[in-house]
Scaffold this motif. Structure first.
Motif, PDB file in Angstrom:
ATOM      1  N   ASN A   1       0.822  -1.213   0.000  1.00 59.15           N
ATOM      2  CA  ASN A   1       0.000   0.000   0.000  1.00 59.15           C
ATOM      3  C   ASN A   1       0.854   1.259   0.000  1.00 59.15           C
ATOM      4  O   ASN A   1       0.579   2.220  -0.735  1.00 59.15           O
ATOM      5  CB  ASN A   1      -0.926   0.006   1.215  1.00 59.15           C
ATOM      6  CG  ASN A   1      -2.025  -1.027   1.120  1.00 59.15           C
ATOM      7  OD1 ASN A   1      -2.226  -1.644   0.082  1.00 59.15           O
ATOM      8  ND2 ASN A   1      -2.741  -1.238   2.214  1.00 59.15           N
ATOM      9  N   LEU A   2       1.901   1.259   0.828  1.00 63.96           N
ATOM     10  CA  LEU A   2       2.765   2.431   0.908  1.00 63.96           C
ATOM     11  C   LEU A   2       3.479   2.681  -0.416  1.00 63.96           C
ATOM     12  O   LEU A   2       3.673   3.825  -0.834  1.00 63.96           O
ATOM     13  CB  LEU A   2       3.780   2.246   2.036  1.00 63.96           C
ATOM     14  CG  LEU A   2       3.235   2.298   3.469  1.00 63.96           C
ATOM     15  CD1 LEU A   2       4.313   1.892   4.462  1.00 63.96           C
ATOM     16  CD2 LEU A   2       2.711   3.686   3.800  1.00 63.96           C
ATOM     17  N   ALA A   3       3.892   1.615  -1.071  1.00 65.14           N
ATOM     18  CA  ALA A   3       4.580   1.761  -2.350  1.00 65.14           C
ATOM     19  C   ALA A   3       3.682   2.409  -3.399  1.00 65.14           C
ATOM     20  O   ALA A   3       4.167   3.025  -4.352  1.00 65.14           O
ATOM     21  CB  ALA A   3       5.063   0.397  -2.831  1.00 65.14           C
ATOM     22  N   HIS A   4       2.366   2.270  -3.222  1.00 64.14           N
ATOM     23  CA  HIS A   4       1.405   2.882  -4.144  1.00 64.14           C
ATOM     24  C   HIS A   4       0.836   4.192  -3.596  1.00 64.14           C
ATOM     25  O   HIS A   4      -0.178   4.694  -4.085  1.00 64.14           O
ATOM     26  CB  HIS A   4       0.269   1.898  -4.439  1.00 64.14           C
ATOM     27  CG  HIS A   4       0.683   0.722  -5.261  1.00 64.14           C
ATOM     28  ND1 HIS A   4       1.198  -0.426  -4.697  1.00 64.14           N
ATOM     29  CD2 HIS A   4       0.697   0.533  -6.611  1.00 64.14           C
ATOM     30  CE1 HIS A   4       1.496  -1.289  -5.672  1.00 64.14           C
ATOM     31  NE2 HIS A   4       1.202  -0.737  -6.826  1.00 64.14           N
ATOM     32  N   GLY A   5       1.472   4.709  -2.556  1.00 61.00           N
ATOM     33  CA  GLY A   5       1.063   6.009  -2.024  1.00 61.00           C
ATOM     34  C   GLY A   5      -0.129   5.981  -1.112  1.00 61.00           C
ATOM     35  O   GLY A   5      -0.756   7.018  -0.876  1.00 61.00           O
TER      36      GLY A   5
ATOM     37  N   LEU B   1       5.930   9.920   2.168  1.00 61.70           N
ATOM     38  CA  LEU B   1       5.819   8.828   1.208  1.00 61.70           C
ATOM     39  C   LEU B   1       6.836   8.933   0.075  1.00 61.70           C
ATOM     40  O   LEU B   1       7.257   7.921  -0.483  1.00 61.70           O
ATOM     41  CB  LEU B   1       4.403   8.790   0.634  1.00 61.70           C
ATOM     42  CG  LEU B   1       3.319   8.313   1.598  1.00 61.70           C
ATOM     43  CD1 LEU B   1       1.950   8.510   0.982  1.00 61.70           C
ATOM     44  CD2 LEU B   1       3.516   6.859   1.945  1.00 61.70           C
ATOM     45  N   LYS B   2       7.266  10.144  -0.257  1.00 62.53           N
ATOM     46  CA  LYS B   2       8.234  10.270  -1.352  1.00 62.53           C
ATOM     47  C   LYS B   2       9.587   9.673  -0.970  1.00 62.53           C
ATOM     48  O   LYS B   2      10.404   9.349  -1.833  1.00 62.53           O
ATOM     49  CB  LYS B   2       8.409  11.735  -1.750  1.00 62.53           C
ATOM     50  CG  LYS B   2       9.051  12.622  -0.691  1.00 62.53           C
ATOM     51  CD  LYS B   2       9.161  14.061  -1.177  1.00 62.53           C
ATOM     52  CE  LYS B   2       9.653  15.004  -0.089  1.00 62.53           C
ATOM     53  NZ  LYS B   2      10.938  14.649   0.493  1.00 62.53           N
ATOM     54  N   ASP B   3       9.825   9.497   0.342  1.00 65.87           N
ATOM     55  CA  ASP B   3      11.073   8.904   0.808  1.00 65.87           C
ATOM     56  C   ASP B   3      10.878   7.453   1.229  1.00 65.87           C
ATOM     57  O   ASP B   3      11.662   6.911   1.997  1.00 65.87           O
ATOM     58  CB  ASP B   3      11.633   9.701   1.994  1.00 65.87           C
ATOM     59  CG  ASP B   3      12.141  11.069   1.559  1.00 65.87           C
ATOM     60  OD1 ASP B   3      12.585  11.191   0.406  1.00 65.87           O
ATOM     61  OD2 ASP B   3      12.079  11.997   2.373  1.00 65.87           O
TER      62      ASP B   3
END
Length: 642
Positions: free
Chosen positions: A136-140, A162-164
């Motif tokens: 989920n985090l990888a997809h924002g 999330l960008k990091d």
């Protein structure tokens, strides 16, 4: 004492269930389980081995195959106690499985087989959501923050950029499970149930629920069991440990204290007690202290039930016996807590000392020197995630020893990479021969060198999306049967937390007052919940309560925090009139939680005694009552007046 000649489980539902706590944290030794199994007549052994960071701190090593994933003290206790558990026909529910409840269960099953014991072992699964959350985090897609409902607070210190994500990757993500899987395991005949990240009170709720054959909608009963579990979960904290009134008792009574027992009746009302003859204290003060610990207001949320605490009563009914009643149950929320830990970057600390004269000026010079050297090399506060100069201690007036004349400074710093921290150490080293008089070091490269740290993001997760249950093991430790758990039948919509001042406050000028420490008349307990400190205050005389209600306002709380107060913090306040208590939640002081907090007191446990040490205006008549109150507190030992 229990024996194989007695079938205690035929008594289920006919009397209160006796649930003994064996652990409140991973440091509690295994022999505490053996003590509770052998020193008195109990039905269940329950233990809480997990703080919020336990699972995360071993997650990377476990993923690499370098850690077993469970808490060693949990295995130690079971290894010592298995034969007594079988002999006395006890059942065990613990969360010591941590990252790997199935692994610990299989290890215990091997011990059961080696000792030829007739015990059935099971484990709870489904709390580990790391693969899902990483995806989920990888997809924002970031889960909502636990405090996101509160529009009055800032979550900036708890942000997860999330960008990091490629740098600040999650290392663990565990949902706080309810007691449903535990009940399923007991219904399937399990004697020992190993859990991972269930809610702290879930073992006690599960034991009570199964024993009394409650339904999932018996909310009043479940809510009382929730509070019974809350009172037991920290082991010695309800029997005399972490207790602000400790100085009113003989020191010998507080050494090697007994752990608590909850006797939960069919209606949920509970008596807190301990093994006869054990050290420690169970009275209204210790129970009020633990009740107030780590609350988030007058409503206690849990995966199985919501407990309305506004009418709670805590009453001494005998020596080392305290009854808890008046808790009102409601349907649970639709979400449960989700603890996400991630790599936050790197941190370091540097400690140095100053002796004697002009201490304040010395530390001002020291900070200015370090900042100057950093600026020369292009480093400012913005280079760091955190750069904090802290001074601890106050030199004694007319000191009689050098120790009493000495204070120390702690530079605590965090950064995205190691490089700024190494430059900070370089700045300290470059200034080494330019120090003030009386400067000396507490040199420790283990803290000076940058090291990775974990940051905490407390989130919420939909209960309907959980896929969890319990697995019963066969003799060869494989899964024999697996039972899935359905979500709760009904939810309630959460309202904002209560936040109010007392109605019709007294005029504080009506009392003749003297300057004294708040703690001379007021007891307190404080603790952590993520970024927040919670603290509850109570008085021991009903006639003192109107003053406490009127005195302990939100503004007063800010004032008592002194220079520790920051503009970004937010305070909630509520009252518990039947236990003469006022409770506060202070949002923000602990930053991103215990594993990355800038404070020495990263768990907020010392906050209560800091506030109690403040000098305030106390009604003189209240101070006159203290000798009689102290005498009453001694009565429990003699058995007179309880």
């Amino acid at each position: 004492m229990g024996s194989t000649n007695r079938n205690r489980w035929s008594e289920a539902g006919t009397r209160p269930v006796r649930i003994a706590n064996v652990s409140g944290g991973k440091s509690d030794p295994g022999y505490q389980m053996l003590r509770q199994a052998t020193q008195g007549d109990v039905d269940f052994l329950t233990g809480d081995y997990l703080a919020e960071v336990n699972i995360a701190e071993n997650a990377v090593a476990y993923a690499r195959g370098e850690h077993d994933g469970w808490e060693p003290s949990a295995l130690e206790g079971l290894t010592m106690s298995l034969s007594s558990i079988r002999e006395r026909q006890l059942k065990v529910i613990i969360n010591g499985g941590a990252l790997n409840p199935g692994g610990l269960a299989r290890r215990v099953q091997s011990l059961v087989m080696a000792q030829k014991l007739e015990l059935k072992v099971a484990y709870v699964f489904g709390d580990d959501l790391l693969p899902l959350i990483k995806d989920n985090l990888a997809h924002g897609d970031l889960p909502a923050h636990l405090d996101s409902m509160n529009q009055d607070i800032s979550l900036s210190e708890n942000s997860f950029d999330l960008k990091d994500f490629d740098k600040k990757y999650a290392v663990s993500a565990n949902a706080y499970l309810g007691a449903g899987a535990i009940v399923k395991g007991l219904e399937a005949g399990a004697d020992i149930i190993i859990c991972g990240r269930v809610a702290d009170a879930s073992p006690v709720i599960g034991a009570s629920w199964w024993w009394h054959k409650w339904s999932s909608t018996d909310y009043n009963q479940l809510a009382h069991a929730l509070i019974a579990g809350h009172l037991l979960e920290c082991s010695g904290y309800v029997t005399g440990a972490n207790f602000s009134g400790f100085d009113e008792y003989d020191q010998d009574d507080l050494i090697d204290i007994g752990f608590p027992i909850a006797e939960v009746a069919a209606d949920g009302t509970t008596i807190i007690t301990k093994q006869k003859g054990s050290n420690g204290i169970v009275n209204e003060d210790t129970c009020r202290s633990q009740f107030l610990y780590e609350l988030q207001g007058d409503v206690y949320l849990n995966s199985d039930v919501t407990a309305d605490l506004r009418e709670v009563h805590i009453q001494q009914i005998g020596k080392d016996r305290v009854k808890v009643s008046g808790v009102v149950g409601q349907p649970p929320p639709s979400t449960t807590k989700l603890a996400i830990f991630y790599n936050g970057g790197y941190e370091m600390e540097f400690v140095s000392n100053a002796t004697g004269y002009a201490t304040a000026e010395k530390w001002k010079l020291f900070e200015a020197q370090i900042r100057y050297f950093l600026k020369l090399r292009g480093y400012t506060d913005k280079t760091f995630q955190l750069l904090d100069f802290q001074v601890l201690g106050v030199p004694a007036h007319d000191p009689r020893t050098q120790f009493s004349s000495t204070t120390y400074s702690r530079i605590f710093a965090q950064a995205e990479s190691e490089e700024p921290l190494r430059m900070l150490f370089r700045a300290v080293s470059d200034h080494g021969q330019q120090h003030f008089s009386g400067f000396h070091l507490s040199w420790d490269l283990r803290t000076v060198m940058p090291k990775p740290y974990l940051a905490y993001f407390p989130a919420i997760y939909p209960q309907d999306a959980l896929k969890h249950g319990v697995a019963l093991l066969s003799e060869d430790a494989s899964d024999k049967q697996r039972f899935d758990v359905a979500p709760p039948k009904k939810y309630q919509v959460l309202a904002p937390r209560s936040n109010y001042e007392t109605a019709s406050p007294e005029d504080l000028r009506a009392w003749e007052t003297v300057k004294a420490k708040l703690g001379d008349v007021v007891q307190a307990r404080s603790g952590d919940k993520g970024a927040n400190i919670n603290i509850g205050f109570f008085v021991r005389r009903p006639q003192h309560y109107r003053w406490l209600q009127s005195f302990m306002t939100r503004d007063r709380m800010r004032s008592l925090m002194g220079k520790d107060w920051r503009d970004g913090y937010f305070i909630e306040r509520c009252e518990f009139p039947h236990i003469t208590a006022v409770h506060f939640v202070i949002y923000g002081p602990l930053g991103r939680g215990v594993s990355s907090c800038r404070l020495l007191d990263s768990l907020g446990k010392g906050f209560a005694d800091f506030v109690r040490d403040r000098i305030v205006d106390i009604p003189k008549v209240f101070l006159d009552d203290i000798p009689a109150i102290r005498e009453e507190r001694f009565a429990w030992k003699r058995g007179s007046g309880f």
